[in-house]
Design an enzyme around this catalytic site. Structure first.
Site, PDB file in Angstrom:
ATOM      1  N   ASP A 181     -48.259   0.098  11.761  1.00 14.01           N
ATOM      2  CA  ASP A 181     -49.126  -0.119  12.919  1.00 14.01           C
ATOM      3  C   ASP A 181     -48.364  -0.814  14.048  1.00 14.01           C
ATOM      4  OD1 ASP A 181     -50.614   0.345  10.590  1.00 14.01           O
ATOM      5  OD2 ASP A 181     -52.410  -0.541  11.471  1.00 14.01           O
ATOM      6  N   HIS A 240     -50.220  -0.941  17.463  1.00 16.54           N
ATOM      7  CA  HIS A 240     -51.399  -1.497  18.132  1.00 16.54           C
ATOM      8  C   HIS A 240     -51.097  -2.057  19.522  1.00 16.54           C
ATOM      9  CE1 HIS A 240     -54.452  -0.893  15.143  1.00 16.54           C
ATOM     10  NE2 HIS A 240     -53.752  -1.495  14.198  1.00 16.54           N
ATOM     11  N   ASP A 256     -51.796   4.305  14.266  1.00 13.66           N
ATOM     12  CA  ASP A 256     -52.379   3.112  14.882  1.00 13.66           C
ATOM     13  C   ASP A 256     -51.488   2.611  16.016  1.00 13.66           C
ATOM     14  OD1 ASP A 256     -54.535   3.290  13.257  1.00 13.66           O
ATOM     15  OD2 ASP A 256     -54.389   1.276  12.419  1.00 13.66           O
ATOM     16  N   ASN A 277     -56.196   5.684  11.698  1.00 13.34           N
ATOM     17  CA  ASN A 277     -57.637   5.662  11.939  1.00 13.34           C
ATOM     18  C   ASN A 277     -57.979   5.281  13.374  1.00 13.34           C
ATOM     19  OD1 ASN A 277     -56.657   2.986  11.020  1.00 13.34           O
ATOM     20  ND2 ASN A 277     -58.769   2.350  11.385  1.00 13.34           N
ATOM     21  N   HIS A 278     -57.063   4.608  14.082  1.00 16.03           N
ATOM     22  CA  HIS A 278     -57.324   4.266  15.481  1.00 16.03           C
ATOM     23  C   HIS A 278     -57.017   5.425  16.421  1.00 16.03           C
ATOM     24  CE1 HIS A 278     -58.290  -0.115  15.538  1.00 16.03           C
ATOM     25  NE2 HIS A 278     -57.815  -0.019  14.306  1.00 16.03           N
ATOM     26  N   HIS A 306     -50.824   7.089   6.750  1.00 17.47           N
ATOM     27  CA  HIS A 306     -51.315   5.855   7.363  1.00 17.47           C
ATOM     28  C   HIS A 306     -52.115   5.022   6.371  1.00 17.47           C
ATOM     29  CE1 HIS A 306     -52.705   3.009  10.350  1.00 17.47           C
ATOM     30  NE2 HIS A 306     -53.940   3.169   9.888  1.00 17.47           N
ATOM     31  N   HIS A 348     -51.702   0.432   7.767  1.00 16.53           N
ATOM     32  CA  HIS A 348     -53.156   0.217   7.727  1.00 16.53           C
ATOM     33  C   HIS A 348     -53.582  -1.202   7.370  1.00 16.53           C
ATOM     34  CE1 HIS A 348     -57.129   1.731   7.977  1.00 16.53           C
ATOM     35  NE2 HIS A 348     -57.391   1.803   6.685  1.00 16.53           N
TER      36      HIS A 348
END
Length: 608
Positions: free
Chosen positions: A165, A167, A197, A229-230, A288, A386
């Site tokens: 990730d 982000h 992500d 998932n993002h 992920h 994740h």
């Protein structure tokens, strides 16, 4: 007297004769030894095969030139020219390299984005201007076509760097750029696999997405962007939960409601086409979230993932997405390893799967599920993201599951949290962490001494871009410069594209409202996950930290090398194992039966 003299002379003559005979024999022996040495050398020379150097003393110059220089057509063709290197090989090579076409020249928008990434503080006008918005739309248009041609599982060869990730954390992404691809990704050995992500939680989501998509455009066979998932509309459009750190908020805040929504939607259309998983050296499964549940359709789980439509909304789904393959995709981006308590209570002992602590329909996978998956596929390890971990990398399930987290901020892991990645280098696994002692050059606190020379207006601009943090933005009465977005036109080339309709009447596979109380992205920290991963911090002395991963005896094995910048490294020797690559896609049809789908006017405009 005469007799004695005669006897003495005879003795002297005999001695002289003996010495002469000995000298003659010594000379003969020396000659024979010399002759024997010569014969031995000749025999050795005849019995030894002369090695032929595989390289030819020539260079091949390949150029991409216009097919017809006298025409305005953009068509190009490849030409090659062979040149003998000669004695001044280095000078010849240098001249050939200088004459090679610049790979960035064909994509000026990617070149602008790469330059922005190198020094964002020098490109604030670009980041807040109309050109950046145009570049994002063009970039989405180009990368969307590249991703749609790729299978849902990316097959990669090592060496390969694996990132978790990010982000929207531009600071940690700069750390990896400064230390891993310092000369640029094109000049760095190996491939780059990102596990998803890329947006939400951080303050530089647009910059991170723009840079990674630009790298995908420039190096489509070297950079692999998996989906997290993002990278779904339900999550990155959840402004009520993530507030100003949500991707949709940052799009609207930067470009206005209308254009911001358009860029958000077109970026999500790129996300819809990202691969769900990857396989390195036919030995390491990259994803992920985690492994999907078997659906009993394909022969293997890899075949199930390959059968997911090349354009998948997931949360929410498109009308052409079947429930079965929506479940496969959702499991890939949402599932987690089961904790020790879950292994004893909620995990099904027959299947190895159970309900995740996240709730909302997400699942977890236990030891039995991991064993079944790895043995059926012939793999050794699972690399996933994740979950936040202060050490950057964590291991679980008997050292068969690695969790990689590549951002050190915005996940309640403390000021000493580290960002990590893993290098798969054939027989070795190398863990690379960012030490807390590492200092960045671009993101600063509001009270930093380096900002004292800047005006308040300049500081506000940097805060708006996420380059100044830790101080809430004060309300300002200054009116921002009005941008004429009403006349904004998409300059992308018009192409015939298939349009897709989101199924508004179908529910998403994950109930996000049920996951709010169990926000595992930032709070989950399984006890088993940190088993064998001992973290010692050298407080305040700038030496960073040391990681020691005690790997259990796994199926197969690779060398495990723990690396911490500004701290040092340690090694663990393991027996090498890399399976030969076989064709996973055999019998898989690349054509998706999606039918003739139509879209409403709003989605047609956003896909223009």
């Amino acid at each position: 007297m005469d007799v004695e003299q005669r006897t003495s002379d005879e003795r002297k003559a005999k001695k002289s004769k003996s010495r002469a005979m000995i000298a003659e024999r010594d000379a003969q022996i020396s000659a024979l030894q010399k002759q024997m040495t010569q014969l031995t050398n000749q025999l050795a020379a005849k019995s030894t095969k002369r090695r032929h150097h595989p390289l030819e003393p020539t260079v091949v110059k390949i150029q991409d030139v216009p097919a017809n220089p006298n025409s305005s057509s953009r068509r190009t063709m490849l030409t090659q020219q062979r040149e003998r290197m000669g004695r001044n090989a280095s000078f010849t090579t240098r001249s050939v390299l200088r004459n090679l076409p610049d790979s960035d020249a064909a994509h000026p928008l990617a070149e602008r984005i790469v330059n922005m990434f190198k020094d964002p503080t020098a490109h604030m006008d670009y980041l807040n201007g109309q050109q950046f918005a145009k570049d994002l739309i063009k970039l989405n248009h180009k990368v969307k076509a590249i991703l749609e041609r790729e299978p849902r599982v990316a097959f990669v060869q090592s060496p390969a760097y694996i990132f978790g990730d990010i982000h929207g954390n531009l600071e940690d992404l700069h750390f990896f750029s400064d230390n891993i691809w310092r000369l640029g990704m094109s000049l760095s050995a190996g491939n780059f696999v990102f596990l998803g992500d890329y947006v939400d939680r951080g303050t530089s989501c647009l910059e991170v997405v723009a840079y990674l998509l630009a790298m995908k455009l420039l190096l489509p066979h070297k950079v692999f962007l998996l989906r997290g998932n993002h990278e779904t509309r339900d999550v990155n459009g959840w402004e009520e939960h993530y507030g100003e750190r949500s991707f949709i908020f940052q799009c609207r805040a930067r470009f206005g409601d209308d254009l911001g929504y358009r860029i958000w939607e077109q970026t999500n259309q790129v996300f819809d086409r990202m691969p769900l998983a990857g396989v390195i050296d036919q030995d390491i499964f990259c994803v992920h979230g985690g492994i999907p549940r078997p659906i009993g359709v394909g022969e293997t789980r890899i075949q199930d993932i390959l059968s997911v439509p090349r354009v998948a909304g997931i949360n929410p789904p498109y009308e052409h997405e079947g429930d079965v393959y929506q479940q496969v995709a959702s499991d890939c981006i949402w599932s987690d390893p089961a904790s020790e308590d879950q292994e004893m209570t909620s995990v099904n002992p027959e299947t190895g799967f159970g309900e995740s602590l996240r709730g909302g329909g997400a699942i977890c996978f236990g030891n039995k599920a991991v064993t079944n998956f790895l043995s059926s596929q012939g793999y050794s390890y699972i690399m996933r993201a994740h979950e936040a971990h202060a050490e950057g990398v964590a291991i679980s399930k008997g050292a068969r599951v690695f969790t990689v987290f590549s951002t050190s901020k915005d996940h309640n892991q403390g000021s000493q949290a580290m960002a990590g990645c893993i290098l798969v280098d054939f027989e070795k696994l190398q863990v690379i962490n960012r030490s807390p002692a590492y200092k960045n050059q671009y993101v600063h606190r509001r009270d930093s001494v380096s900002l004292q020379s800047l005006s308040e207006n300049e500081i506000q601009k940097r805060m708006h871009l996420g380059l100044v943090t830790s101080t809430p933005q004060a309300d300002s009465d200054e009116e921002e410069e009005d941008e004429q977005w009403e006349d904004f036109e998409d300059e992308s080339e018009e192409e015939d594209v298939t349009e897709y309709r989101l199924a508004t009447h179908r529910r998403s596979s994950i109930d996000l409202m049920s996951t709010v109380a169990n926000d595992s992205d930032s709070k989950m920290n399984y006890s088993e996950t940190t088993t064998g991963l001992n973290h010692s911090m050298n407080g305040g002395n700038g030496s960073g930290s040391n990681l020691d991963a005690s790997l259990a005896d796994a199926n197969g094995g690779r060398d495990a090398l723990i690396v911490d910048f500004d701290s040092g490294f340690r090694t663990r020797s393991r027996a090498p194992r890399v399976s030969s690559i076989h064709e996973e896609m055999e019998g898989f049809s690349s054509s998706d039966d999606m039918g003739n789908l139509e879209d409403d006017d709003d989605e047609k405009a956003s896909d223009h």
